[in-house]
Design an enzyme around this catalytic site. Structure first.
Site, mmCIF file in Angstrom:
data_model
loop_
_atom_site.group_PDB
_atom_site.id
_atom_site.type_symbol
_atom_site.label_atom_id
_atom_site.label_comp_id
_atom_site.label_asym_id
_atom_site.label_seq_id
_atom_site.Cartn_x
_atom_site.Cartn_y
_atom_site.Cartn_z
ATOM 1 N N LEU A 84 22.331 15.417 -57.423
ATOM 2 C CA LEU A 84 21.651 14.141 -57.251
ATOM 3 C C LEU A 84 21.921 13.224 -58.442
ATOM 4 O O LEU A 84 22.323 13.673 -59.517
ATOM 5 C CB LEU A 84 20.157 14.383 -57.057
ATOM 6 C CG LEU A 84 19.849 15.313 -55.862
ATOM 7 C CD1 LEU A 84 18.430 15.824 -55.922
ATOM 8 C CD2 LEU A 84 20.133 14.606 -54.541
ATOM 9 N N LYS B 208 24.759 19.991 -71.257
ATOM 10 C CA LYS B 208 25.502 18.969 -70.502
ATOM 11 C C LYS B 208 25.375 17.610 -71.184
ATOM 12 O O LYS B 208 26.359 16.857 -71.272
ATOM 13 C CB LYS B 208 24.974 18.897 -69.066
ATOM 14 C CG LYS B 208 25.526 17.727 -68.234
ATOM 15 C CD LYS B 208 27.049 17.822 -68.034
ATOM 16 C CE LYS B 208 27.629 16.612 -67.329
ATOM 17 N NZ LYS B 208 27.393 16.594 -65.891
#
Length: 269
Positions: free
Chosen positions: A70, A168
């Site tokens: 998403l 990340k």
């Protein structure tokens, strides 16, 4: 279901990354149910045998593994509100979105009993998603979903839930910052009257060669708008003056929002 039978999977979020990732799982023989806010994007998967669900809850109701890809924390929160009540005990939810560790841990805190969350954001663009060569940064226990993740790329274990999301942010901001550095270097070269190709060739032979490669890539698609979102997530964690400047660069030209990150350094013709 025995261990040799492919696990039923629900995949939610079929954007530029989610679509090729879902296709790899379908091609591997997993029964696949898909959902996307714009249902038309699921058409190639439905034609290949996937089932299109009308809602996130319908998508996950019979799944053993749920994957989400998403756009941002708000999208993840909205989808979670719909899918969480429908998850069965024993379901493994793999979130590959880039939403930051705080949002990831907030999702983990909302899990129903017997459901596990693996945060598994990925490094790599659409080309690597299609070839199954993503770098998967996983927080949590990946053993029950190892075969699923192996279809998508190689796994780096990062620790507990939220740690994959944290790493990340570090890696993607370094990559985005590198492209921004190439962009600024090219502007300096232009101001000095140097040919762009000469500057690119010599920059590419030096320590920022990887950033030059990304700034000139043609097989990737990482929209500038999502890059700006990732930098904003990092800048919200601690004071990062350099990344705050990179964010200003990314949002300076609204016409580039849907372009690949490389357009920041080399604008589309």
């Amino acid at each position: 279901m025995d261990s040799t039978t492919p696990q039923p999977i629900a995949f939610l979020g079929l954007g530029s990354m989610g679509l090729p990732m879902a296709r790899r799982l379908l091609d591997a023989g997993h029964p696949l149910t898909v959902w996307n806010r714009t249902a038309a994007k699921a058409a190639p998967l439905v034609e290949a045998g996937a089932v299109l669900a009308a809602s996130p809850a319908d998508a996950v109701r019979e799944a053993e593994v749920v994957l989400t890809m998403l756009a941002d924390p708000a999208a993840a929160d909205a989808v979670a509100a719909e899918l969480l009540p429908a998850l069965r005990p024993g379901t493994h939810w793999i979130d590959t979105s880039t939403i930051g560790p705080d949002a990831t841990r907030a999702l983990a805190a909302r899990l129903p009993a017997g459901v596990t969350l693996i945060d598994a954001p990925v490094m790599g663009s659409v080309d690597r998603a299609a070839s199954g060569e993503l770098l998967i940064l996983a927080g949590g226990d990946t053993a029950p979903v190892a075969d699923v993740l192996a279809r998508l790329g190689s796994v780096t274990a990062c620790g507990g839930p939220g740690d994959g999301a944290a790493l990340k942010l570090v890696l993607i901001n370094a990559a985005i910052g590198g492209v921004a550095l190439v962009a600024e270097s090219l502007r300096l070269a232009e101001a000095l009257g140097l040919p762009r190709e000469l500057a690119l060739r010599t920059l590419g032979a030096g320590p920022i060669g990887g950033a030059v490669g990304r700034a000139t890539a043609t097989g990737s698609y990482f929209p500038v708008a999502l890059a700006a979102k990732d930098v904003a997530l990092a800048a919200g964690v601690t004071k990062l003056p350099l990344f705050e400047a990179v964010h200003e660069l990314l949002v300076a030209d609204p016409a580039l929002r849907a372009e690949d990150l490389a357009a920041v350094a080399i604008p589309p013709r």
